[in-house]
Enzyme design. Structure first.
Site, PDB file in Angstrom:
ATOM      1  N   LYS A  56       0.845  -1.202   0.000  1.00  0.00           N
ATOM      2  CA  LYS A  56       0.000   0.000   0.000  1.00  0.00           C
ATOM      3  C   LYS A  56       0.881   1.253   0.000  1.00  0.00           C
ATOM      4  CE  LYS A  56      -3.860  -2.361   2.227  1.00  0.00           C
ATOM      5  NZ  LYS A  56      -4.597  -2.711   3.446  1.00  0.00           N
ATOM      6  N   GLN A 100      -4.717  -1.506   9.722  1.00  0.00           N
ATOM      7  CA  GLN A 100      -4.674  -2.835   9.090  1.00  0.00           C
ATOM      8  C   GLN A 100      -5.294  -3.892  10.004  1.00  0.00           C
ATOM      9  OE1 GLN A 100      -3.741  -3.348   5.918  1.00  0.00           O
ATOM     10  NE2 GLN A 100      -4.014  -5.544   6.008  1.00  0.00           N
ATOM     11  N   ASP A 123     -11.111   3.012   4.335  1.00  0.00           N
ATOM     12  CA  ASP A 123     -11.496   1.598   4.251  1.00  0.00           C
ATOM     13  C   ASP A 123     -13.011   1.434   4.091  1.00  0.00           C
ATOM     14  OD1 ASP A 123      -9.557  -0.442   4.304  1.00  0.00           O
ATOM     15  OD2 ASP A 123      -9.074  -0.021   6.401  1.00  0.00           O
TER      16      ASP A 123
HETATM   17  N1  GUN Z   1      -7.131  -6.729   6.141  1.00  0.00           N
HETATM   18  C1  GUN Z   1      -7.496  -7.419   5.049  1.00  0.00           C
HETATM   19  N2  GUN Z   1      -8.092  -6.612   4.147  1.00  0.00           N
HETATM   20  C2  GUN Z   1      -8.108  -5.380   4.691  1.00  0.00           C
HETATM   21  C3  GUN Z   1      -8.589  -4.118   4.236  1.00  0.00           C
HETATM   22  O1  GUN Z   1      -9.148  -3.974   3.137  1.00  0.00           O
HETATM   23  N3  GUN Z   1      -8.406  -3.068   5.094  1.00  0.00           N
HETATM   24  C4  GUN Z   1      -7.811  -3.210   6.307  1.00  0.00           C
HETATM   25  N4  GUN Z   1      -7.700  -2.129   7.072  1.00  0.00           N
HETATM   26  N5  GUN Z   1      -7.361  -4.369   6.749  1.00  0.00           N
HETATM   27  C5  GUN Z   1      -7.501  -5.443   5.948  1.00  0.00           C
END
Ligand code: GUN
Length: 305
Positions: A56, A100, A123
């Protein structure tokens, strides 16, 4: 049909989306003399989460988006984490906040998500954004389902009347995916681990979204001829092909790609399918948050599709 025509290439779709995003971030910097900024909070040292966060941040940096990585040990107190989120909420130079997941067991995911300012919730997990999505006026849409939906719409612009089956009822993928498909006039089924006759249910799917987290579980028995398959799974399994040097493990999806390939109309590979699209959508949401922060309208990609 050429073999390549069957493959929904997430990397190409993601690059096309990022090409549209890049000039917008250039405009933003010209207009506001600062970069759109994404804060990424990582707790603990789960290897998969570390890789996702790294990717990311790399993509953000390549796309004119500033990134701030905040790390905590697995033992961090919940109140320390919440205080950090409040600090990021109050920081005018931070436009998007992502924590995350998954979190260590002693930390309430619900509380963490509810603490993020919905206007910075890139998110799309905050109840306000989640509710807006389900009520048909989306604000921030969760990145993985948004990426899947974007690819589907690019491949089949009119989804009306299609039978869509989603396997997996998670908040991150299954439920928001159902809302997006419903808004495009699909008939939607969410199947899960307690579904009776899963094979029968899946065999009715014109569109099958696999988000189960079980490596290569979906084989040819589950697939209707000419179905479109979106494989959300990212599973690391031990490699038993010893002829491949220095390669002890490999990534596979929830779908057994080789077994279903001849039956399907189109399919996303793993890796190179949903993964790159999720990150591209995160960039999209961050830029959207940055523009909205300035009360500057931002065209949602869904509205322009
Ligand atoms: N863990 C797995 N997928 C995601 C996501 O799309 N966002 C976040 N914050 N954590 C994740």
């Amino acid at each position: 049909m050429e073999t390549n025509d069957k493959i929904i290439n997430g990397k190409i779709h993601a690059d096309n989306l990022l090409k549209k995003i890049y000039p917008l971030s250039v405009d933003y910097i010209k207009k506001y003399s600062k970069k759109p900024t994404l804060a990424v909070v990582l707790i603990g040292n789960d290897p998969a989460s570390e890789v996702y966060v790294k990717n990311k941040i790399i993509t953000a940096n390549k796309n004119n988006i500033n990134s701030l990585k905040i790390t905590f040990s697995n033992e961090v107190y919940e109140n320390i984490l919440l205080d950090k989120i409040i600090e990021l909420n109050n920081n005018p130079d931070v436009h998007g906040i992502l924590v995350q997941l998954p979190l260590p067991k002693h930390i309430s995911e619900k509380l963490v998500i509810q603490t993020i300012n919905p206007e910075k919730d890139v998110d799309g997990f905050h109840p306000t954004n989640y509710g807006n999505l389900f009520m048909g006026s989306p604000s921030f849409i969760p990145c993985t389902p948004l990426g899947c939906f974007y690819m589907l719409k690019k491949e089949i612009p009119d989804l009306t009347g299609k039978n869509a089956v989603i396997i997996g009822r998670s908040n991150i993928v299954g439920k928001p995916m159902a809302s997006l498909l419903l808004s495009s006039n699909c008939t939607v089924t969410i199947a899960h681990s307690k579904t009776i006759n899963l094979i029968e249910t899946c065999k009715k799917a014109d569109i099958l979204i696999a988000a189960i987290g079980k490596p290569e579980m979906i084989n040819e028995d589950y697939i209707k001829k000419n179905a479109i398959i979106i494989d959300v799974g990212i599973n690391r399994i031990e490699q038993n092909d010893l002829s491949i040097k220095n390669n002890k493990s490999k990534l596979v999806g929830d779908v057994n790609y080789n077994k279903v390939f001849d039956i399907v109309d189109k399919i996303t590979p793993v890796p190179g399918g949903v993964g790159p699209m999720t990150i591209a959508c995160l960039m999209h949401n961050t830029l959207k948050a940055a523009f909205l922060n300035k009360k500057d309208p931002f065209i949602n990609i869904l509205e322009s599709m």
